[in-house]
Design a protein around this motif. Sequence first.
Motif, short mmCIF file in Angstrom:
data_model
loop_
_atom_site.label_atom_id
_atom_site.label_comp_id
_atom_site.label_asym_id
_atom_site.label_seq_id
_atom_site.Cartn_x
_atom_site.Cartn_y
_atom_site.Cartn_z
N LEU A 18 2.19 -7.97 -6.71
CA LEU A 18 2.74 -9.08 -5.94
C LEU A 18 3.57 -9.94 -6.87
CD1 LEU A 18 -0.33 -10.11 -3.76
CD2 LEU A 18 1.88 -9.35 -2.88
N ALA A 19 4.75 -10.32 -6.43
CA ALA A 19 5.63 -11.16 -7.25
C ALA A 19 4.92 -12.46 -7.64
CB ALA A 19 6.93 -11.45 -6.51
N SER A 20 4.14 -12.99 -6.71
CA SER A 20 3.45 -14.25 -6.97
C SER A 20 2.38 -14.11 -8.05
CB SER A 20 2.81 -14.78 -5.68
OG SER A 20 1.95 -13.80 -5.11
N ASP A 21 1.88 -12.90 -8.29
CA ASP A 21 0.91 -12.67 -9.36
C ASP A 21 1.59 -12.57 -10.72
OD1 ASP A 21 -1.17 -12.68 -7.55
OD2 ASP A 21 -1.29 -10.49 -7.40
N LEU A 22 2.76 -11.95 -10.73
CA LEU A 22 3.48 -11.76 -11.99
C LEU A 22 4.09 -13.05 -12.52
CD1 LEU A 22 5.36 -8.37 -11.39
CD2 LEU A 22 3.47 -8.78 -12.98
#
Length: 312
Positions: free
Chosen positions: A183-187
């Motif tokens: 997930l982009a939000s995790d990276l």
Amino acid sequence: RPSVYVNRFDYSPICHPMASVCDELGIHFSGICHSPMAGMWNTPINAIISYKTFFIHSSIYAKDIFPTWSNMYTNLVPIGVWRSDFAVAARNKSTFPHQRKVIRESFKTDFIAAVYLPCSVGWLCNGERCERWMINFEKMLDERKGLSFLLFIRSDRSTNRVINNENMIKHINRMKSTGRAFLASDLKPDWKYSYHWVYVYDLAVCYHFSDAVNEALACGIPAISYADMGRGMIQIEKYDRRLSVYSPNELKQAIYDAMDGKWPSENTWEEIQRELCPPADRKCRQRMRTALRDYAKPIKIFNYNKPEKKES
């Protein structure tokens, strides 16, 4: 009082009363095209009838895709894909090359597709339709070991829905378990907007013909939209039918062809950037300012000098 108001919520009916108030106050009411195909709805934006100036991506939308736009009193001004200004600005930051390198190394593959996930609930994509797309994404990761997915959830409001949707979470977790989906939000939790990511990935896979498609194409990144409604968008498909696909098998083959360098062709790119999405040059907002210059009146500044106290 300002002499010009620039509005970007062209999809909201609130534009009509706002236009009325601006007209009464002598304010030039203008709007910025959020997504020419109205994103998920694939229909022209109704708010345009209230703008005196409307900034569109390219003249082809008025001439070919929505010809009725040319028959109004609204002044249509092509400026390019305006949000691409922010993508270019993000790419030009001195820290970006290192950040891009670190992010891409997390995937351990050479090809990264940004996947904008479907809505988990709602009239646009019910549970059954959402399920078939998610199963398809899982199959692709299983079939092509050189493929990675950078996953995006549509919005903050959609995020809450996804968290409460157990099936959607299961699909996301299974994809993440391959080590080739994040997930982009995790990276990068601090990258709140999608345009930060445009120059990180190799392909954009977007749910419906949204603004994310336009941003990627303007920045020279191939983009595919997948949808459950809107079939027959011949004005878009004339450039390339894979700009909008409607079945999991079509989407899978389009992604595989992009991976293998079979799509898009040079001719497709030339037509897209000549007519549909002009190449990003970070001058879209400058074109807006130029177009509105004649309507902008200088703000009067009054210097107030506090009177000196008289000595008693």
